[in-house]
Design a protein around this motif. Structure first.
Motif, PDB file in Angstrom:
ATOM      1  N   LEU A  23      12.890  17.794 -13.238  1.00 28.85           N
ATOM      2  CA  LEU A  23      12.196  17.169 -12.156  1.00 28.85           C
ATOM      3  C   LEU A  23      10.580  17.078 -12.111  1.00 28.85           C
ATOM      4  N   GLN A  24      10.069  17.994 -12.701  1.00 29.10           N
ATOM      5  CA  GLN A  24       8.645  18.463 -12.660  1.00 29.10           C
ATOM      6  C   GLN A  24       8.080  17.541 -13.682  1.00 29.10           C
ATOM      7  N   LEU A  25       8.422  17.642 -14.999  1.00 28.28           N
ATOM      8  CA  LEU A  25       7.914  16.895 -16.067  1.00 28.28           C
ATOM      9  C   LEU A  25       7.579  15.528 -15.815  1.00 28.28           C
ATOM     10  N   PRO A  26       8.184  14.507 -15.285  1.00 30.39           N
ATOM     11  CA  PRO A  26       7.906  13.255 -14.929  1.00 30.39           C
ATOM     12  C   PRO A  26       6.652  13.439 -13.909  1.00 30.39           C
ATOM     13  N   ARG A  27       6.721  14.170 -12.988  1.00 30.99           N
ATOM     14  CA  ARG A  27       5.607  14.276 -12.197  1.00 30.99           C
ATOM     15  C   ARG A  27       4.392  14.767 -12.905  1.00 30.99           C
ATOM     16  N   ALA A  28       4.557  15.557 -13.798  1.00 32.95           N
ATOM     17  CA  ALA A  28       3.372  16.050 -14.611  1.00 32.95           C
ATOM     18  C   ALA A  28       2.742  15.061 -15.331  1.00 32.95           C
ATOM     19  N   PHE A  29       3.407  14.009 -15.881  1.00 30.79           N
ATOM     20  CA  PHE A  29       2.872  13.084 -16.931  1.00 30.79           C
ATOM     21  C   PHE A  29       2.815  11.881 -16.249  1.00 30.79           C
ATOM     22  N   SER A  30       2.808  11.685 -14.810  1.00 35.05           N
ATOM     23  CA  SER A  30       2.877  10.448 -13.946  1.00 35.05           C
ATOM     24  C   SER A  30       1.274  10.220 -13.711  1.00 35.05           C
ATOM     25  N   LEU A  31       1.158   8.900 -13.709  1.00 33.79           N
ATOM     26  CA  LEU A  31      -0.125   8.411 -13.215  1.00 33.79           C
ATOM     27  C   LEU A  31      -0.377   7.758 -11.886  1.00 33.79           C
ATOM     28  N   GLN A  32      -1.242   8.263 -11.211  1.00 30.46           N
ATOM     29  CA  GLN A  32      -1.425   7.980  -9.562  1.00 30.46           C
ATOM     30  C   GLN A  32      -1.984   6.620  -9.586  1.00 30.46           C
ATOM     31  N   VAL A  33      -1.329   5.629  -8.835  1.00 28.96           N
ATOM     32  CA  VAL A  33      -2.080   4.375  -8.407  1.00 28.96           C
ATOM     33  C   VAL A  33      -2.406   4.432  -6.682  1.00 28.96           C
ATOM     34  N   TYR A  34      -3.611   4.125  -6.542  1.00 27.71           N
ATOM     35  CA  TYR A  34      -4.254   4.114  -5.228  1.00 27.71           C
ATOM     36  C   TYR A  34      -4.257   2.367  -4.867  1.00 27.71           C
ATOM     37  N   LEU A  35      -4.240   2.237  -3.561  1.00 25.78           N
ATOM     38  CA  LEU A  35      -4.284   0.829  -2.781  1.00 25.78           C
ATOM     39  C   LEU A  35      -6.009   0.943  -2.166  1.00 25.78           C
ATOM     40  N   ASN A  36      -6.507  -0.264  -2.736  1.00 25.30           N
ATOM     41  CA  ASN A  36      -7.956  -0.216  -2.496  1.00 25.30           C
ATOM     42  C   ASN A  36      -8.232  -1.196  -1.247  1.00 25.30           C
ATOM     43  N   SER A  37      -7.528  -2.294  -1.292  1.00 22.29           N
ATOM     44  CA  SER A  37      -7.737  -3.288  -0.341  1.00 22.29           C
ATOM     45  C   SER A  37      -6.633  -4.209  -0.117  1.00 22.29           C
ATOM     46  N   LEU A  38      -6.351  -4.750   1.041  1.00 20.12           N
ATOM     47  CA  LEU A  38      -5.362  -5.713   1.350  1.00 20.12           C
ATOM     48  C   LEU A  38      -5.442  -6.905   2.294  1.00 20.12           C
ATOM     49  N   ASN A  39      -5.132  -8.211   2.065  1.00 20.58           N
ATOM     50  CA  ASN A  39      -5.429  -9.173   2.953  1.00 20.58           C
ATOM     51  C   ASN A  39      -4.113  -9.842   3.112  1.00 20.58           C
ATOM     52  N   ILE A  40      -3.586  -9.836   4.422  1.00 24.38           N
ATOM     53  CA  ILE A  40      -2.040 -10.435   4.686  1.00 24.38           C
ATOM     54  C   ILE A  40      -2.194 -11.895   5.297  1.00 24.38           C
ATOM     55  N   HIS A  41      -1.814 -12.631   4.477  1.00 29.87           N
ATOM     56  CA  HIS A  41      -1.982 -14.174   4.864  1.00 29.87           C
ATOM     57  C   HIS A  41      -0.808 -14.659   5.793  1.00 29.87           C
ATOM     58  N   SER A  42       0.265 -14.090   5.808  1.00 27.89           N
ATOM     59  CA  SER A  42       1.512 -14.617   6.545  1.00 27.89           C
ATOM     60  C   SER A  42       2.297 -13.355   7.281  1.00 27.89           C
ATOM     61  N   ILE A  43       2.245 -13.706   8.575  1.00 30.76           N
ATOM     62  CA  ILE A  43       2.819 -12.592   9.512  1.00 30.76           C
ATOM     63  C   ILE A  43       4.103 -13.256  10.408  1.00 30.76           C
ATOM     64  N   GLN A  44       5.224 -12.963  10.090  1.00 30.65           N
ATOM     65  CA  GLN A  44       6.261 -13.508  11.019  1.00 30.65           C
ATOM     66  C   GLN A  44       6.490 -12.831  12.298  1.00 30.65           C
ATOM     67  N   ARG A  45       6.094 -11.918  12.543  1.00 29.40           N
ATOM     68  CA  ARG A  45       6.582 -10.808  13.753  1.00 29.40           C
ATOM     69  C   ARG A  45       6.039 -11.356  14.996  1.00 29.40           C
ATOM     70  N   ILE A  46       7.014 -11.347  16.095  1.00 29.28           N
ATOM     71  CA  ILE A  46       6.840 -11.779  17.354  1.00 29.28           C
ATOM     72  C   ILE A  46       6.254 -10.699  18.296  1.00 29.28           C
ATOM     73  N   PRO A  47       4.843 -10.714  18.342  1.00 34.64           N
ATOM     74  CA  PRO A  47       4.380  -9.637  19.212  1.00 34.64           C
ATOM     75  C   PRO A  47       4.991  -9.407  20.410  1.00 34.64           C
ATOM     76  N   ALA A  48       5.250 -10.220  21.200  1.00 42.32           N
ATOM     77  CA  ALA A  48       5.936 -10.095  22.607  1.00 42.32           C
ATOM     78  C   ALA A  48       7.227  -9.541  22.507  1.00 42.32           C
ATOM     79  N   ILE A  49       7.976  -9.329  21.417  1.00 41.96           N
ATOM     80  CA  ILE A  49       9.269  -8.896  21.282  1.00 41.96           C
ATOM     81  C   ILE A  49       9.300  -7.663  20.443  1.00 41.96           C
ATOM     82  N   GLU A  50       8.567  -7.684  19.438  1.00 41.32           N
ATOM     83  CA  GLU A  50       8.529  -6.544  18.394  1.00 41.32           C
ATOM     84  C   GLU A  50       7.454  -5.772  18.493  1.00 41.32           C
ATOM     85  N   GLY A  51       6.472  -6.092  19.255  1.00 38.45           N
ATOM     86  CA  GLY A  51       5.405  -5.163  19.281  1.00 38.45           C
ATOM     87  C   GLY A  51       4.216  -5.616  18.363  1.00 38.45           C
ATOM     88  N   ARG A  52       3.594  -4.474  17.920  1.00 42.30           N
ATOM     89  CA  ARG A  52       2.458  -4.504  17.039  1.00 42.30           C
ATOM     90  C   ARG A  52       3.057  -4.790  15.644  1.00 42.30           C
TER      91      ARG A  52
END
Length: 262
Positions: A23-52
């Motif tokens: 269990l530990q060996l894959p973690r020891a040899f894994s490479l960490q990826v980080y999120l730097n930026s994000l821009n969402i262009h399409s949101i289908q959420r209905i704020p009045a019903i589903e909130g934020r």
């Protein structure tokens, strides 16, 4: 019974250690990826019903990473310096990931923004950064400094090579000639020593061979003539003295006493 109990305990401990290492060996040899930026262009959420709005990032067979900062579409959100780890990849491997919109609407599955995309170690090999985008859905940038390929080794500076000097060449030639003369003299001396040693050995061998022949002839002469050693000595003293070098002088003993003495 005690031995069996101890053996079982040792086997259980060994299996436990192997499980932990697996269990530990894959973690020891894994490479960490980080999120730097994000821009969402399409949101289908209905704020009045589903909130934020609620957006999360997820890779196949892994947990959800919620992004509470994202609240609206067409707005770029940055995590530079915040170390937002979203996924770890092993060397020379990829993972299928996607951004999702968490839908609170009953009987409604979460909305995947676009489709699955691959996050691979090789994506970050050049600069340690990679961009992922799907038209009309999102634009995102990731970083993985551990995935960045090491820079090529810089060759060490070499000193300029001076042109050859004719005098140095003559010196080297003189040394080579001297070494050749010394080699010839040494070889000649060794040859002379070997020839002298062979000559001495040959002389000794020849002398020993003549001595053996004289002894054989002397014994044969005594047996054939019937004389004793004293009689033979009195009869031909000179031949007796020369027998070791001239065994043929003893042949006269076979014919009896010499007439010169009568």
């Amino acid at each position: 019974m005690i031995c069996r109990s101890v053996s079982r305990q040792l086997l259980t401990a060994a299996l436990t250690v192997l499980a932990v290492l697996s269990l530990q060996l894959p973690r020891a040899f894994s490479l960490q990826v980080y999120l730097n930026s994000l821009n969402i262009h399409s949101i289908q959420r209905i704020p009045a019903i589903e909130g934020r709005v609620s957006i999360y990032f997820q890779c196949t067979d892994e947990g959800q990473i919620y992004l509470p900062k994202v609240q609206a579409q067409d707005v770029q959100y940055n995590w530079i310096g915040e170390e937002l780890a979203v996924v770890s990849v092993a060397a020379r491997s990829c993972k299928a990931c996607a951004f999702y919109e968490d839908r609170k609407f009953p009987l409604r599955k979460d909305n995947m923004l676009g489709s699955l995309f691959q996050v691979c170690e090789v994506d970050f090999a050049d600069t340690g950064k990679a961009a992922k985008s799907q038209q009309g859905q999102f634009d995102a940038s990731f970083s993985c400094q551990d995935c960045k390929a090491p820079p090529p080794a810089t060759p060490a500076p070499t000193a300029p090579v001076a042109p050859p000097n004719p005098s140095d060449a003559r010196k080297h030639q003189g040394l080579s000639y001297g070494q050749s003369v010394a080699l010839i003299v040494t070889s000649t001396m060794l040859s002379c020593v070997m020839m002298a040693a062979l000559a001495v050995l040959g002389y000794k061998w020849h002398k020993a061979r003549r001595k053996a022949q004289a002894e054989v002839a002397f014994d044969a002469a005594l047996q054939d003539s019937g004389l004793g050693l004293d009689d033979a000595f009195e009869q031909d003293t000179e031949a007796f003295h020369q027998s070791l070098l001239h065994p043929s002088a003893w042949y006269q003993l076979k014919d009896g006493p010499s007439d010169t003495g009568s």
